[in-house]
Write a protein that holds these residues in place. Structure first.
Motif, mmCIF file in Angstrom:
data_model
loop_
_atom_site.group_PDB
_atom_site.id
_atom_site.type_symbol
_atom_site.label_atom_id
_atom_site.label_comp_id
_atom_site.label_asym_id
_atom_site.label_seq_id
_atom_site.Cartn_x
_atom_site.Cartn_y
_atom_site.Cartn_z
ATOM 1 N N TYR A 7 40.602 27.178 -10.684
ATOM 2 C CA TYR A 7 40.270 26.708 -12.022
ATOM 3 C C TYR A 7 40.903 25.334 -12.224
ATOM 4 C CZ TYR A 7 39.672 31.721 -12.333
ATOM 5 O OH TYR A 7 39.293 33.018 -12.077
ATOM 6 N N ILE A 8 40.094 24.351 -12.537
ATOM 7 C CA ILE A 8 40.614 23.026 -12.865
ATOM 8 C C ILE A 8 40.516 22.879 -14.379
ATOM 9 C CG2 ILE A 8 40.410 20.543 -12.552
ATOM 10 C CD1 ILE A 8 39.182 21.067 -9.807
ATOM 11 N N VAL A 9 41.669 22.751 -15.023
ATOM 12 C CA VAL A 9 41.742 22.675 -16.481
ATOM 13 C C VAL A 9 41.754 21.204 -16.892
ATOM 14 C CG1 VAL A 9 43.118 23.257 -18.517
ATOM 15 C CG2 VAL A 9 42.981 24.867 -16.590
ATOM 16 N N THR A 10 40.745 20.819 -17.699
ATOM 17 C CA THR A 10 40.582 19.418 -18.081
ATOM 18 C C THR A 10 40.418 19.273 -19.591
ATOM 19 O OG1 THR A 10 38.186 19.513 -17.783
ATOM 20 C CG2 THR A 10 39.484 18.857 -15.871
ATOM 21 N N VAL A 11 41.210 19.992 -20.335
ATOM 22 C CA VAL A 11 41.103 19.927 -21.799
ATOM 23 C C VAL A 11 41.952 18.774 -22.327
ATOM 24 C CG1 VAL A 11 40.575 22.377 -22.030
ATOM 25 C CG2 VAL A 11 42.958 21.611 -22.141
ATOM 26 N N PRO A 12 41.649 18.302 -23.542
ATOM 27 C CA PRO A 12 42.402 17.165 -24.091
ATOM 28 C C PRO A 12 43.822 17.551 -24.480
ATOM 29 C CG PRO A 12 40.800 17.964 -25.694
ATOM 30 C CD PRO A 12 40.564 18.733 -24.421
ATOM 31 N N THR A 13 44.690 16.552 -24.481
ATOM 32 C CA THR A 13 46.058 16.706 -24.995
ATOM 33 C C THR A 13 46.289 15.573 -25.998
ATOM 34 O OG1 THR A 13 46.844 15.549 -23.019
ATOM 35 C CG2 THR A 13 47.116 17.928 -23.059
ATOM 36 N N PRO A 14 45.752 15.743 -27.197
ATOM 37 C CA PRO A 14 45.929 14.695 -28.213
ATOM 38 C C PRO A 14 47.387 14.626 -28.660
ATOM 39 C CG PRO A 14 44.963 16.647 -29.191
ATOM 40 C CD PRO A 14 45.044 16.906 -27.700
ATOM 41 N N ILE A 15 47.711 13.577 -29.396
ATOM 42 C CA ILE A 15 49.059 13.489 -29.958
ATOM 43 C C ILE A 15 48.987 13.775 -31.449
ATOM 44 C CG2 ILE A 15 50.011 11.956 -28.204
ATOM 45 C CD1 ILE A 15 49.550 9.631 -30.164
ATOM 46 N N ASP A 16 50.085 14.297 -31.991
ATOM 47 C CA ASP A 16 50.119 14.609 -33.418
ATOM 48 C C ASP A 16 50.603 13.396 -34.214
ATOM 49 O OD1 ASP A 16 52.931 14.546 -33.260
ATOM 50 O OD2 ASP A 16 53.131 16.732 -33.288
ATOM 51 N N GLU A 17 50.809 13.592 -35.497
ATOM 52 C CA GLU A 17 51.215 12.481 -36.369
ATOM 53 C C GLU A 17 52.583 11.916 -36.021
ATOM 54 O OE1 GLU A 17 52.366 16.375 -38.258
ATOM 55 O OE2 GLU A 17 50.510 15.588 -37.435
ATOM 56 N N HIS A 18 53.379 12.660 -35.253
ATOM 57 C CA HIS A 18 54.701 12.203 -34.833
ATOM 58 C C HIS A 18 54.683 11.669 -33.398
ATOM 59 C CE1 HIS A 18 56.273 13.919 -38.489
ATOM 60 N NE2 HIS A 18 55.711 15.080 -38.173
ATOM 61 N N LYS A 19 53.475 11.467 -32.872
ATOM 62 C CA LYS A 19 53.255 10.939 -31.513
ATOM 63 C C LYS A 19 53.742 11.904 -30.423
ATOM 64 C CE LYS A 19 52.294 6.477 -32.846
ATOM 65 N NZ LYS A 19 51.045 6.512 -33.487
ATOM 66 N N ARG A 20 53.778 13.199 -30.756
ATOM 67 C CA ARG A 20 54.115 14.229 -29.774
ATOM 68 C C ARG A 20 52.820 14.855 -29.277
ATOM 69 N NH1 ARG A 20 58.214 16.974 -33.775
ATOM 70 N NH2 ARG A 20 56.170 17.428 -34.578
ATOM 71 N N PRO A 21 52.783 15.264 -28.011
ATOM 72 C CA PRO A 21 51.553 15.882 -27.507
ATOM 73 C C PRO A 21 51.263 17.208 -28.213
ATOM 74 C CG PRO A 21 53.295 15.965 -25.839
ATOM 75 C CD PRO A 21 53.824 15.188 -26.998
ATOM 76 N N ASP A 22 50.014 17.386 -28.566
ATOM 77 C CA ASP A 22 49.540 18.632 -29.166
ATOM 78 C C ASP A 22 49.024 19.495 -28.008
ATOM 79 O OD1 ASP A 22 48.248 20.715 -30.409
ATOM 80 O OD2 ASP A 22 46.965 19.443 -31.657
ATOM 81 N N LEU A 23 49.796 20.475 -27.638
ATOM 82 C CA LEU A 23 49.472 21.305 -26.471
ATOM 83 C C LEU A 23 48.551 22.476 -26.794
ATOM 84 C CD1 LEU A 23 52.937 21.425 -24.658
ATOM 85 C CD2 LEU A 23 51.028 19.856 -24.279
ATOM 86 N N ARG A 24 48.116 22.602 -28.039
ATOM 87 C CA ARG A 24 47.283 23.751 -28.407
ATOM 88 C C ARG A 24 46.036 23.899 -27.524
ATOM 89 N NH1 ARG A 24 47.141 22.999 -34.771
ATOM 90 N NH2 ARG A 24 46.983 20.894 -33.976
ATOM 91 N N PRO A 25 45.259 22.838 -27.268
ATOM 92 C CA PRO A 25 44.099 23.033 -26.388
ATOM 93 C C PRO A 25 44.499 23.493 -24.977
ATOM 94 C CG PRO A 25 43.881 20.966 -27.594
ATOM 95 C CD PRO A 25 45.270 21.482 -27.843
ATOM 96 N N LEU A 26 45.589 22.970 -24.480
ATOM 97 C CA LEU A 26 46.075 23.339 -23.155
ATOM 98 C C LEU A 26 46.556 24.791 -23.112
ATOM 99 C CD1 LEU A 26 46.490 22.006 -20.385
ATOM 100 C CD2 LEU A 26 48.793 21.430 -21.121
ATOM 101 N N ILE A 27 47.251 25.203 -24.136
ATOM 102 C CA ILE A 27 47.729 26.593 -24.208
ATOM 103 C C ILE A 27 46.545 27.544 -24.334
ATOM 104 C CG2 ILE A 27 49.089 28.231 -25.565
ATOM 105 C CD1 ILE A 27 50.723 26.121 -23.873
ATOM 106 N N LYS A 28 45.569 27.202 -25.180
ATOM 107 C CA LYS A 28 44.378 28.053 -25.326
ATOM 108 C C LYS A 28 43.606 28.149 -24.013
ATOM 109 C CE LYS A 28 43.912 29.643 -29.485
ATOM 110 N NZ LYS A 28 44.067 31.074 -29.672
ATOM 111 N N ALA A 29 43.470 27.031 -23.303
ATOM 112 C CA ALA A 29 42.785 27.053 -22.007
ATOM 113 C C ALA A 29 43.568 27.908 -21.012
ATOM 114 C CB ALA A 29 42.600 25.640 -21.468
#
Length: 189
Positions: free
Chosen positions: A79-101
């Motif tokens: 499985y190659i996981v290629t979901v986005p890792t956007p940043i939040d308002e504090h410029k920290r990575p939002d890992l929710r898509p990665l965790i859900k994947a």
């Protein structure tokens, strides 16, 4: 596991995952998975609204099958996981898509499977954040029952000169054998 034994799934069909799935789908069977049914319907109709692939490129990927159905991933072993890792308002990575994947993959993960993360993350994220989720949802143990690789995404959206087939890939693996396999699959041998 040898390259010829891999049954491949690309999880996330955005501007990184789709070109990768299309390139692999020209040569081998690939399951392209995304949670967005509208995106899957568009791709099945030969349309890529990210404009990263052309209608002709989509048509040339004759071995690529698109799905939102989790059960379609069960036959895969890489499985190659290629979901986005956007940043939040504090410029920290939002890992929710990665965790859900990771949860999604964990639900279908089997002994001997490999998960390669291509999402851009900070050093240690794969082992500290993703692997525990894979273990929780699969009931398997990392580096005993399943393995991980990492190949950070190097796509620049909209860049038609530096594409997945012409850029240098950086790869690693959780064991030397998986590192070798990730390197070979990144260059498409």
């Amino acid at each position: 596991m040898q390259l010829r034994d891999i049954s491949l799934a690309i999880v996330g069909l955005g501007y990184v995952g789709l070109p990768l799935a299309v390139e692999f789908g020209r040569k081998r069977t690939v399951v392209g998975f995304d949670i967005n049914q509208r995106r899957i319907d568009e791709l099945k109709a030969g349309k890529d609204f990210t404009l990263e692939t052309t209608k002709e490129e989509l048509a040339a990927a004759m071995h690529l099958r698109y799905t939102t159905n989790l059960d379609d991933l069960r036959a895969c072993n890489c499985y190659i996981v290629t979901v986005p890792t956007p940043i939040d308002e504090h410029k920290r990575p939002d890992l929710r898509p990665l965790i859900k994947a990771s949860e999604t993959v964990g639900k279908v993960l089997k002994k001997g499977d490999i998960v390669i993360y291509e999402s851009t993350v900070y050093p240690g994220c794969t082992e500290e954040d993703c692997v525990p989720v894979l273990e929780k949802y699969s009931g398997l143990k990392f580096n005993q029952d399943f393995f991980c690789g990492y190949s950070p995404e190097r796509i620049n959206p909209g860049d038609k000169e530096h594409r997945v087939t012409s850029i240098k890939k950086v790869t690693s693996g959780s064991t030397p054998e998986i590192a070798d396999l990730a390197e070979v699959s990144a260059v498409g041998e």
